[in-house]
Design a protein around this motif. Structure first.
Motif, PDB file in Angstrom:
ATOM      1  N   ASP A   1       0.832  -1.206   0.000  1.00 49.68           N
ATOM      2  CA  ASP A   1       0.000   0.000   0.000  1.00 49.68           C
ATOM      3  C   ASP A   1       0.866   1.254   0.000  1.00 49.68           C
ATOM      4  N   TRP A   2       1.905   1.260   0.830  1.00 52.04           N
ATOM      5  CA  TRP A   2       2.833   2.398   0.865  1.00 52.04           C
ATOM      6  C   TRP A   2       3.542   2.559  -0.479  1.00 52.04           C
ATOM      7  N   SER A   3       4.035   1.461  -1.014  1.00 48.20           N
ATOM      8  CA  SER A   3       4.804   1.483  -2.256  1.00 48.20           C
ATOM      9  C   SER A   3       3.985   1.997  -3.431  1.00 48.20           C
ATOM     10  N   SER A   4       2.727   1.641  -3.472  1.00 46.82           N
ATOM     11  CA  SER A   4       1.884   2.047  -4.603  1.00 46.82           C
ATOM     12  C   SER A   4       1.678   3.549  -4.647  1.00 46.82           C
ATOM     13  N   GLY A   5       1.892   4.228  -3.518  1.00 47.52           N
ATOM     14  CA  GLY A   5       1.731   5.678  -3.487  1.00 47.52           C
ATOM     15  C   GLY A   5       3.024   6.446  -3.610  1.00 47.52           C
ATOM     16  N   LEU A   6       4.141   5.757  -3.824  1.00 46.66           N
ATOM     17  CA  LEU A   6       5.433   6.439  -3.927  1.00 46.66           C
ATOM     18  C   LEU A   6       5.496   7.314  -5.173  1.00 46.66           C
ATOM     19  N   GLY A   7       5.910   8.557  -4.983  1.00 47.15           N
ATOM     20  CA  GLY A   7       6.016   9.452  -6.126  1.00 47.15           C
ATOM     21  C   GLY A   7       7.403  10.000  -6.332  1.00 47.15           C
ATOM     22  N   GLU A   8       8.384   9.487  -5.561  1.00 49.33           N
ATOM     23  CA  GLU A   8       9.752   9.989  -5.664  1.00 49.33           C
ATOM     24  C   GLU A   8      10.716   8.838  -5.925  1.00 49.33           C
ATOM     25  N   PRO A   9      11.821   9.119  -6.603  1.00 47.05           N
ATOM     26  CA  PRO A   9      12.836   8.078  -6.829  1.00 47.05           C
ATOM     27  C   PRO A   9      13.349   7.540  -5.495  1.00 47.05           C
TER      28      PRO A   9
ATOM     29  N   MET B   1       5.556 -10.810  -2.431  1.00 47.62           N
ATOM     30  CA  MET B   1       6.707 -10.037  -2.886  1.00 47.62           C
ATOM     31  C   MET B   1       6.509  -9.536  -4.313  1.00 47.62           C
ATOM     32  N   ASN B   2       5.964 -10.359  -5.167  1.00 47.13           N
ATOM     33  CA  ASN B   2       5.713  -9.940  -6.546  1.00 47.13           C
ATOM     34  C   ASN B   2       4.709  -8.792  -6.607  1.00 47.13           C
ATOM     35  N   ALA B   3       3.705  -8.821  -5.717  1.00 45.23           N
ATOM     36  CA  ALA B   3       2.736  -7.728  -5.666  1.00 45.23           C
ATOM     37  C   ALA B   3       3.416  -6.441  -5.218  1.00 45.23           C
TER      38      ALA B   3
ATOM     39  N   ALA C   1       5.465  -5.120  -8.163  1.00 52.34           N
ATOM     40  CA  ALA C   1       4.623  -4.560  -9.216  1.00 52.34           C
ATOM     41  C   ALA C   1       4.009  -3.221  -8.823  1.00 52.34           C
ATOM     42  N   SER C   2       3.829  -2.991  -7.518  1.00 56.19           N
ATOM     43  CA  SER C   2       3.135  -1.792  -7.053  1.00 56.19           C
ATOM     44  C   SER C   2       3.882  -0.505  -7.380  1.00 56.19           C
ATOM     45  N   HIS C   3       5.176  -0.598  -7.609  1.00 59.63           N
ATOM     46  CA  HIS C   3       5.972   0.585  -7.940  1.00 59.63           C
ATOM     47  C   HIS C   3       6.862   0.350  -9.157  1.00 59.63           C
ATOM     48  N   GLY C   4       6.791  -0.865  -9.709  1.00 56.57           N
ATOM     49  CA  GLY C   4       7.694  -1.205 -10.805  1.00 56.57           C
ATOM     50  C   GLY C   4       9.135  -1.322 -10.353  1.00 56.57           C
TER      51      GLY C   4
ATOM     52  N   TRP D   1      16.549  -2.874  -4.192  1.00 53.03           N
ATOM     53  CA  TRP D   1      15.660  -2.521  -5.293  1.00 53.03           C
ATOM     54  C   TRP D   1      15.736  -1.020  -5.534  1.00 53.03           C
ATOM     55  N   THR D   2      15.416  -0.622  -6.756  1.00 47.66           N
ATOM     56  CA  THR D   2      15.332   0.808  -7.054  1.00 47.66           C
ATOM     57  C   THR D   2      14.045   1.108  -7.814  1.00 47.66           C
ATOM     58  N   SER D   3      13.620   2.370  -7.732  1.00 44.27           N
ATOM     59  CA  SER D   3      12.557   2.852  -8.616  1.00 44.27           C
ATOM     60  C   SER D   3      13.005   2.690 -10.061  1.00 44.27           C
ATOM     61  N   PRO D   4      12.050   2.524 -10.987  1.00 40.12           N
ATOM     62  CA  PRO D   4      12.434   2.269 -12.391  1.00 40.12           C
ATOM     63  C   PRO D   4      13.380   3.313 -12.973  1.00 40.12           C
ATOM     64  N   GLU D   5      13.164   4.584 -12.617  1.00 41.63           N
ATOM     65  CA  GLU D   5      13.972   5.645 -13.217  1.00 41.63           C
ATOM     66  C   GLU D   5      15.413   5.654 -12.720  1.00 41.63           C
ATOM     67  N   LEU D   6      15.697   4.879 -11.667  1.00 41.13           N
ATOM     68  CA  LEU D   6      17.068   4.826 -11.146  1.00 41.13           C
ATOM     69  C   LEU D   6      17.872   3.673 -11.712  1.00 41.13           C
ATOM     70  N   ALA D   7      17.226   2.770 -12.422  1.00 36.15           N
ATOM     71  CA  ALA D   7      17.920   1.569 -12.899  1.00 36.15           C
ATOM     72  C   ALA D   7      19.128   1.915 -13.759  1.00 36.15           C
ATOM     73  N   GLN D   8      18.986   2.907 -14.605  1.00 32.18           N
ATOM     74  CA  GLN D   8      20.082   3.260 -15.522  1.00 32.18           C
ATOM     75  C   GLN D   8      21.259   3.901 -14.785  1.00 32.18           C
ATOM     76  N   HIS D   9      21.032   4.301 -13.539  1.00 31.38           N
ATOM     77  CA  HIS D   9      22.099   4.918 -12.750  1.00 31.38           C
ATOM     78  C   HIS D   9      22.808   3.916 -11.846  1.00 31.38           C
ATOM     79  N   THR D  10      22.382   2.663 -11.871  1.00 31.22           N
ATOM     80  CA  THR D  10      23.011   1.623 -11.053  1.00 31.22           C
ATOM     81  C   THR D  10      24.176   1.045 -11.834  1.00 31.22           C
ATOM     82  N   THR D  11      25.382   1.173 -11.278  1.00 34.39           N
ATOM     83  CA  THR D  11      26.581   0.813 -12.039  1.00 34.39           C
ATOM     84  C   THR D  11      27.272  -0.449 -11.550  1.00 34.39           C
TER      85      THR D  11
END
Length: 262
Positions: free
Chosen positions: A135-143, A179-181, A184-187, A226-236
């Protein structure tokens, strides 16, 4: 900004302060997230961390059980604590990094030995914890970067024997579904499996009961970054520090490290 973030269920930070020091000296992460610290905030062993430059600390402790902490060389702001188990246990601490990204450190309940929420209330509490996190994760709006001991090994290659552990808490289908849910709640992006793709085996925990943990290698991947989707490209980079399981008086978990370039 380049940051090296580590996560480790230390199974008592005071009892294992020597190997924490060794890890910090050898690996030099910028930020270390600890779970199962087993110490109240006023008794946290801060002197060693100060001596090594980890002067920024956010603590959520508890005597004898549970407890989480974030120690850092970089400033931390916005101390947050969520009670996802709804019982007052110290299982989460969250901060904001200097670049504005949120860092969440969580210690999910193990869930007892019987995978039945009626026969074993601890298992029901674990499932409820996941539901509240979702429930918390589905409302996340920040990286956000989410790290910790999630106490679920979701993939067949995350455990030493998928068929033998299907009815063992940490790898049951109902836990994997939860865990899969959550994912999926934040990608969420699973950093470990981004760098070590299936079907390669990847473990972070080995039982103390094994006579020779390394020879039997009956491990599970219970710890995650884990990271938000927009951070994946910054993981080195990503590493599981497996040798730490052989250090003096080891935790049954080993540290994970992820590197970021933002």
């Amino acid at each position: 900004m380049r940051l090296k973030i580590a996560s480790w269920n230390i199974n008592s930070v005071r009892a294992r302060i020597d190997i924490v020091q060794r890890f910090l000296v050898e690996q030099a992460p910028d930020v270390l997230c600890l779970q199962e610290t087993k110490v109240v905030d006023g008794s946290f062993p801060g002197a060693m961390f100060d001596a090594l430059g980890y002067t920024h600390r956010v603590l959520n402790g508890q005597p004898m059980h549970h407890g989480v902490a974030i120690v850092s060389k970089v400033p931390l702001t916005h101390d947050r604590r969520h009670d996802w188990q709804d019982n007052g246990e110290a299982r989460h601490i969250g901060v904001r990094l200097p670049n504005g990204i949120l860092l969440e450190n969580v210690y999910v309940p193990a869930g007892g030995d019987v995978p039945d929420p009626i026969a074993n209330p601890k298992f029901g509490q674990k499932l409820a914890f996941y539901d509240r996190m979702t429930d918390w994760s589905s409302g996340l709006g920040e990286p956000t970067v989410l790290v910790g001991d999630m106490n679920v090994a979701p993939l067949e290659c995350d455990v030493w024997s998928h068929t033998q552990l299907l009815d063992v808490v940490s790898h049951t289908p109902v836990e994997v579904d939860r865990m899969n849910a959550l994912m999926a709640s934040h990608g969420w992006i699973d950093v470990g499996r981004r760098f070590v793709p299936p079907p390669e085996r990847l473990y972070t925990w080995w039982s103390y009961r094994a006579k020779d943990w390394e020879a039997s290698d009956r491990g599970r991947r219970l710890d995650h970054i884990w990271t938000s989707p927009e951070l994946a490209q910054h993981t080195t980079g990503f590493e599981v520090v497996r040798p730490a399981r052989n250090w003096d008086r080891p935790s049954d978990h080993v540290p994970l490290i992820a590197e970021f370039d933002w």
